[in-house]
Write a protein that holds these residues in place. Structure first.
Motif, PDB file in Angstrom:
ATOM      1  N   LEU A  90     -33.343 -43.165 -36.445  1.00  0.00           N
ATOM      2  CA  LEU A  90     -31.794 -43.310 -35.292  1.00  0.00           C
ATOM      3  C   LEU A  90     -30.525 -43.898 -36.144  1.00  0.00           C
ATOM      4  O   LEU A  90     -29.424 -43.779 -35.939  1.00  0.00           O
ATOM      5  CB  LEU A  90     -32.153 -43.622 -33.998  1.00  0.00           C
ATOM      6  CG  LEU A  90     -33.372 -42.354 -33.386  1.00  0.00           C
ATOM      7  CD1 LEU A  90     -32.953 -43.143 -31.734  1.00  0.00           C
ATOM      8  CD2 LEU A  90     -32.681 -41.273 -33.681  1.00  0.00           C
ATOM      9  N   ALA A 139     -29.244 -40.821 -36.703  1.00  0.00           N
ATOM     10  CA  ALA A 139     -28.586 -39.924 -36.400  1.00  0.00           C
ATOM     11  C   ALA A 139     -26.566 -39.865 -36.030  1.00  0.00           C
ATOM     12  O   ALA A 139     -26.047 -39.060 -35.977  1.00  0.00           O
ATOM     13  CB  ALA A 139     -28.500 -40.417 -34.697  1.00  0.00           C
ATOM     14  N   VAL A 196     -25.847 -36.008 -30.932  1.00  0.00           N
ATOM     15  CA  VAL A 196     -26.369 -35.209 -31.677  1.00  0.00           C
ATOM     16  C   VAL A 196     -27.896 -34.759 -30.470  1.00  0.00           C
ATOM     17  O   VAL A 196     -28.123 -33.494 -30.215  1.00  0.00           O
ATOM     18  CB  VAL A 196     -27.156 -36.503 -32.264  1.00  0.00           C
ATOM     19  CG1 VAL A 196     -28.069 -36.297 -33.336  1.00  0.00           C
ATOM     20  CG2 VAL A 196     -26.271 -36.911 -33.461  1.00  0.00           C
ATOM     21  N   PHE A 243     -36.101 -36.464 -33.172  1.00  0.00           N
ATOM     22  CA  PHE A 243     -35.008 -36.447 -34.052  1.00  0.00           C
ATOM     23  C   PHE A 243     -35.843 -36.495 -35.019  1.00  0.00           C
ATOM     24  O   PHE A 243     -34.925 -35.698 -36.544  1.00  0.00           O
ATOM     25  CB  PHE A 243     -34.304 -37.931 -34.414  1.00  0.00           C
ATOM     26  CG  PHE A 243     -33.114 -37.688 -34.687  1.00  0.00           C
ATOM     27  CD1 PHE A 243     -31.785 -36.722 -34.927  1.00  0.00           C
ATOM     28  CD2 PHE A 243     -33.323 -38.820 -36.247  1.00  0.00           C
ATOM     29  CE1 PHE A 243     -31.034 -36.983 -35.960  1.00  0.00           C
ATOM     30  CE2 PHE A 243     -32.483 -39.220 -37.017  1.00  0.00           C
ATOM     31  CZ  PHE A 243     -31.230 -38.228 -37.237  1.00  0.00           C
TER      32      PHE A 243
END
Length: 428
Positions: A371, A407, A174, A323
């Motif tokens: 995450l 993620a 990722v 992210f």
């Protein structure tokens, strides 16, 4: 002017169907977005003739003097980078009126000209379609097994990744996708090559694109510091004074200078703010109206900050912000396909949601981005449940879904009704 070949080697984009649909409705479709995001390639699939104004000085001269043969087929006619000859706008508009049929012109533009607000309205004649860098689904890094449109309809969130879904290797996958970014030119590059490409992209943005868009000379180094500051504050809502101080170092830059830089970066689609959501609340909390700052693609932020995969892996705070910015980029792509917009929520009690996706029919879903650690997902779920209690659902309706985007991991529905899904499973 050239007649286009019948076939292209093309990777489908989510906006394809939107462009085709609007071309059936109106004489002209304008595809807008940052330079290099794929606008021309998308438009060429639907066009039968093309004028590439950035490459053809003769065509640019004809456009400026009103001598382009706009009334002759075959149609649709693609006029690429139309803003290099802004006179085209009114002439295309008039030609479309004269021909009195849909599907005549495709315009692409990577900047809004300075006099855009004074130009005759395209209402009822021109459809604008925003195009962004590729989402993970478009680049092949997401399976798309969890549909955002389905979630807005209240669908079940359930899907498994190909692997375990929670290993360091999958997190690094990722991170590499984040660093490579969504530019089509970067798909076949290594992460290092993609980052070099994007640093050169930023150099050209600072040196050429920003001065060109508003006709004012700028210090490229100051523009670069502005981009670095926006990158540093990705997915946050810094005040103007914070940005001015950050950019100026020991001496903050003038407010007018900062406003000029930010306006130029928005007009070339390199920066795109995320507006605040304004629902009816069931409590006395006050809504915070400040927008969140994002660059068009978090890979630009990585390039501006001189970061990379290992640094992001080691610095989870920085990774978390970037992210979140990648999630917002992808949600914007998927939401637009379903007639929805992406906002954020923050009230005076510091209750927040990283993203609110709301359709024109009023249906909405709230998103928190984490995450993937179990404790952080638990906290995000609790915040989303508090948000549902805070919103006046008698007037706004119940959320179609409360969603934590991670993620890594797998897509599932928790016992408290909050859904969890990794970005690598999301799609339109």
């Amino acid at each position: 002017m050239s007649i286009l070949p019948d076939r292209f080697d093309y990777r489908p984009r989510v906006v394809d169907s939107e462009v085709a649909r609007r071309l059936r409705l109106l004489p002209t479709v304008l595809i807008e977005g940052p330079r290099g995001c794929g606008k021309t390639t998308t438009a060429r699939r639907l066009a039968n003739r093309e004028l590439l104004l950035d490459l053809d000085a003769n065509a640019r001269s004809h456009a400026a003097h009103g001598t382009l043969p706009l009334d002759r087929g075959p149609f649709p006619l693609l006029i690429d980078e139309w803003q290099l000859a802004p006179q085209v706008w009114n002439r295309v508009r008039r030609a479309g009126d004269a021909l009195q049929s849909s599907g005549r012109y495709l315009l692409t533009g990577s900047a809004n000209p300075t006099d855009d607000i004074t130009r005759h309205s395209g209402a009822g004649r021109v459809a604008r379609v925003r195009m962004r860098p590729m989402s993970l689904y478009e680049s092949g890094a997401s399976t798309g097994a969890v549909s955002v449109a389905s979630l807005l309809d209240g669908g079940v969130c359930s899907a498994w990744p190909e692997g375990d879904g929670r290993t360091d290797a999958e997190l690094r996958y990722v991170i590499e996708a984040l660093c490579r970014g969504g530019w089509p030119a970067c798909r076949a590059m290594s992460v290092g090559e993609a980052q070099e490409f994007l640093r050169l992209y930023l150099d050209e943005t600072c040196r050429v694109d920003v001065p060109r868009v508003n006709g004012v000379r700028h210090d490229p180094a100051a523009v670069r510091r502005t981009i670095v500051s926006l990158a540093r504050h990705s997915a946050a809502s810094p005040s103007g004074s914070t940005l001015a101080s950050d950019i100026g170092g020991g001496k903050p830059i003038a407010h007018e200078t900062l406003a000029g830089y930010l306006d130029a970066l928005e007009r070339i689609f390199v920066a795109e703010d995320q507006p605040a959501w304004s629902p009816h609340l069931a409590s006395r909390s006050r809504l915070r109206k400040a927008s969140k700052r994002h660059l068009a693609d978090p890979a630009l932020a990585v390039a501006a900050l001189g970061a990379g995969p290992q640094r992001l892996f080691d610095d989870r705070e920085m990774l978390g912000h970037l992210f979140e910015s990648m999630v917002v980029r992808d949600l914007r792509v998927y939401a637009q396909a379903g007639g929805a917009e992406v906002f954020h929520f923050l009230d005076s009690n510091r209750l927040e949601a990283d993203a609110i996706v709301q359709r024109t029919d009023g249906s909405w879903l709230a998103v928190e981005v984490k995450l993937g650690e179990a404790t952080s997902v638990d906290g995000a779920a609790e915040a989303l449940l508090r948000l549902r209690e805070r919103v006046d659902t008698r007037r706004m309706g119940e959320p179609a879904k409360l969603l934590v985007v991670t993620a890594t991991g797998y897509a599932h529905e928790r016992s408290d009704s909050v859904a969890v899904a990794p970005l690598t499973l999301l799609g339109p």
